[in-house]
Design a protein around this motif. Structure first.
Motif, short mmCIF file in Angstrom:
data_model
loop_
_atom_site.label_atom_id
_atom_site.label_comp_id
_atom_site.label_asym_id
_atom_site.label_seq_id
_atom_site.Cartn_x
_atom_site.Cartn_y
_atom_site.Cartn_z
N VAL A 1 -7.11 3.59 -11.71
CA VAL A 1 -6.04 4.31 -11.04
C VAL A 1 -6.17 4.19 -9.52
O VAL A 1 -5.19 3.97 -8.81
N GLN A 2 -7.39 4.30 -9.00
CA GLN A 2 -7.61 4.18 -7.56
C GLN A 2 -7.23 2.78 -7.06
O GLN A 2 -6.61 2.63 -6.01
N THR A 3 -7.60 1.76 -7.84
CA THR A 3 -7.26 0.39 -7.45
C THR A 3 -5.75 0.19 -7.48
O THR A 3 -5.18 -0.42 -6.57
N ALA A 4 -5.08 0.73 -8.51
CA ALA A 4 -3.62 0.61 -8.60
C ALA A 4 -2.95 1.30 -7.41
O ALA A 4 -2.01 0.75 -6.82
N ARG A 5 -3.42 2.48 -7.06
CA ARG A 5 -2.85 3.20 -5.92
C ARG A 5 -3.06 2.43 -4.62
O ARG A 5 -2.15 2.36 -3.78
N GLY B 1 3.27 -2.25 -2.08
CA GLY B 1 4.34 -1.80 -2.95
C GLY B 1 4.21 -2.36 -4.36
O GLY B 1 3.16 -2.89 -4.74
N LEU B 2 5.28 -2.26 -5.11
CA LEU B 2 5.28 -2.71 -6.50
C LEU B 2 5.00 -4.21 -6.60
O LEU B 2 4.36 -4.67 -7.55
N GLY B 3 5.43 -4.96 -5.60
CA GLY B 3 5.21 -6.41 -5.62
C GLY B 3 3.75 -6.80 -5.65
O GLY B 3 3.39 -7.84 -6.19
N SER B 4 2.89 -5.97 -5.08
CA SER B 4 1.46 -6.29 -5.07
C SER B 4 0.87 -6.25 -6.47
O SER B 4 -0.13 -6.92 -6.75
N LEU B 5 1.47 -5.47 -7.36
CA LEU B 5 0.99 -5.42 -8.75
C LEU B 5 1.48 -6.62 -9.56
O LEU B 5 1.04 -6.83 -10.69
#
Length: 135
Positions: A38-42, A49-53
């Protein structure tokens, strides 16, 4: 093809997160604070933003085409060669398993460089951007 694309798009953020976590470097005893999923996702979302995921997702979708093509084509070819008409059912199962293993090995070996590029895109956060300075 649509099912494969859907599965990539749904699971891809987790792949990016796991790749980023695996790529955290430690120098001597100095390591960045270990982050959970969760910390990495945040942190990824906050930085890009969403593009980084989804960094490298387009490349992954395109590179899956040769992988799947080689896999299915090789499987059909090997199965025809290994299981001619009249092969007993007991042998057919084992020979089909061997054909599948060979097809998986061939497709993965042929497309491994694409997987390396995908991981690199995930670690860098996508394709490099060209700025005003041309870098």
């Amino acid at each position: 093809a649509l099912a494969g694309a859907t599965s990539v798009l749904v699971s891809y953020p987790l792949d990016v997160i796991f790749t980023r976590q695996a790529g955290q470097l430690c120098v001597g005893e100095a390591c960045a604070a270990s982050q959970n999923l969760v910390q990495t996702a945040r942190a990824l979302f906050a930085s890009g933003g969403l593009g980084s995921l989804y960094a490298g997702a387009g490349f992954t979708l395109v590179s899956s085409l040769p992988y799947e093509g080689i896999k299915f084509g090789t499987f059909d070819l090997l199965k025809q060669r290994l299981c001619p008409p009249g092969t007993s059912d007991g042998h057919k199962v084992l020979l089909s398993l061997l054909a599948g293993a060979g097809a998986g090995a061939a497709s993965h070996s042929a497309t491994y460089p694409l997987d390396t590029i995908r991981r690199n895109l995930q670690m860098r956060g996508g394709l490099p951007r060209v700025g005003k300075s041309g870098t």
